[in-house]
Write an enzyme that holds these catalytic residues in place. Structure first.
Site, PDB file in Angstrom:
ATOM      1  N   GLU A  41       0.937  -1.121   0.005  1.00  0.00           N
ATOM      2  CA  GLU A  41       0.117   0.197  -0.296  1.00  0.00           C
ATOM      3  C   GLU A  41       0.800   1.335   0.150  1.00  0.00           C
ATOM      4  O   GLU A  41       1.778   1.220   0.731  1.00  0.00           O
ATOM      5  CB  GLU A  41      -0.773   0.273   1.208  1.00  0.00           C
ATOM      6  CG  GLU A  41      -2.026   1.270   1.305  1.00  0.00           C
ATOM      7  CD  GLU A  41      -2.680   1.153   2.567  1.00  0.00           C
ATOM      8  OE1 GLU A  41      -3.616   1.886   2.719  1.00  0.00           O
ATOM      9  OE2 GLU A  41      -2.134   0.476   3.564  1.00  0.00           O
ATOM     10  N   LYS A 106      -9.498   2.571  -2.531  1.00  0.00           N
ATOM     11  CA  LYS A 106      -9.783   2.153  -1.180  1.00  0.00           C
ATOM     12  C   LYS A 106     -11.224   2.526  -0.679  1.00  0.00           C
ATOM     13  O   LYS A 106     -11.498   3.700  -0.757  1.00  0.00           O
ATOM     14  CB  LYS A 106      -8.699   2.323  -0.192  1.00  0.00           C
ATOM     15  CG  LYS A 106      -8.829   1.955   1.141  1.00  0.00           C
ATOM     16  CD  LYS A 106      -7.436   2.240   1.841  1.00  0.00           C
ATOM     17  CE  LYS A 106      -7.368   1.721   3.317  1.00  0.00           C
ATOM     18  NZ  LYS A 106      -6.377   2.344   4.141  1.00  0.00           N
ATOM     19  N   CYS A 140      -5.398  -2.803   2.725  1.00  0.00           N
ATOM     20  CA  CYS A 140      -5.384  -2.577   4.218  1.00  0.00           C
ATOM     21  C   CYS A 140      -6.574  -2.958   5.086  1.00  0.00           C
ATOM     22  O   CYS A 140      -7.125  -3.879   5.461  1.00  0.00           O
ATOM     23  CB  CYS A 140      -4.550  -1.419   4.719  1.00  0.00           C
ATOM     24  SG  CYS A 140      -3.666  -1.341   6.102  1.00  0.00           S
TER      25      CYS A 140
END
Length: 252
Positions: A41, A106, A140
């Protein structure tokens, strides 16, 4: 569907130094030959909330990834801070050797760090197809939300790229394994290592799990390597047809 060889580079990302990070990656992957190169990431800068300072404004990271994918004849994926259409996003690119690409922004922003104040959340769930494999892209904090990654028999593997610190590392490992088991899929979780600009430490903690929860990855010299085996996955899913009994959810 051919077997898929993956190498994830879990390196110590230099804080807000795109040039040196990209040079380091190029040097590290120079001698590897795989189907997919996976990067963490925000691999060009680290997980930094100063979006106005670090974000790509002219698709710099994407252009670099296209060049690497072409030269290595491998897909390349990982996330970067990007300014697009008036807002900043944490964008997970999946770039194929021919230069075509898809991206996932995300969805679940890490409010604990203020990510929701610096970035805008994604609006779509993204599955890419590569060499016959259907791969769900996740970043994540998405890992904590199982409904969002629920397998509706529409994917074979999930990739999580992360900056997940040592203080909560047990959750990272446990949830990766859980996602593999509950979705009967390969799950590859790539975390960074080292210490970031906020003095958070990141231990060696990248793994690939098979659909039964077993670890199939190996780690050596910064690389976490694994191979997705289509026959083994089909056999396992055929023997244990747990997905037939799943609940349905409305995600959006």
């Amino acid at each position: 569907m051919d077997n898929l060889k993956i190498a994830g580079l879990n390196f110590d990302i230099l804080w807000k130094d795109k040039n040196k990070n990209l040079i380091f990656i190029e040097e590290k992957v120079k001698n590897i030959s795989v189907d997919l190169i996976l990067l963490p990431e925000m691999f060009p800068t680290g997980f930094c909330m100063e979006a106005t300072e670090i974000a790509d404004r002219n698709e710099e990271t994407l252009h670099w990834m296209k060049g690497l994918a072409s030269s290595k004849k491998s897909a390349v994926c990982g996330s970067a801070s990007v300014f697009d259409n008036g807002s900043f996003v944490n964008r997970f690119y999946f770039v194929k050797p021919d230069g075509s690409y898809q991206f996932y922004d995300k969805r679940h922003l890490f409010t604990y760090s203020g990510e929701d104040h610096s970035y805008s959340k994604g609006k779509e769930r993204v599955i890419v197809e590569y060499k016959g494999w259907r791969i769900l892209l996740q970043v994540c904090y998405d890992l904590r939300f199982p409904v969002f990654s629920r397998n509706n028999e529409d994917y074979d593997a999930v990739i999580y790229v992360a900056n997940w610190p040592e203080t909560r590392i047990d959750a990272w490992t446990t949830l990766l394994k859980a996602r593999a088991i509950e979705n009967q899929s390969y799950v590859f979780g790539l975390n960074r290592i080292g210490t970031d600009g906020n003095n958070l430490n990141y231990p060696e903690s990248s793994y690939c799990f098979f659909a039964d929860g077993s670890i199939i990855s190996e780690t050596e010299n910064h690389f976490v390597s694994a191979e997705f085996n289509s026959d083994e996955l089909k056999k396992y899913r055929g023997r244990f047809q747990f997905l037939d009994d799943r609940d349905s959810f409305e995600i959006f």
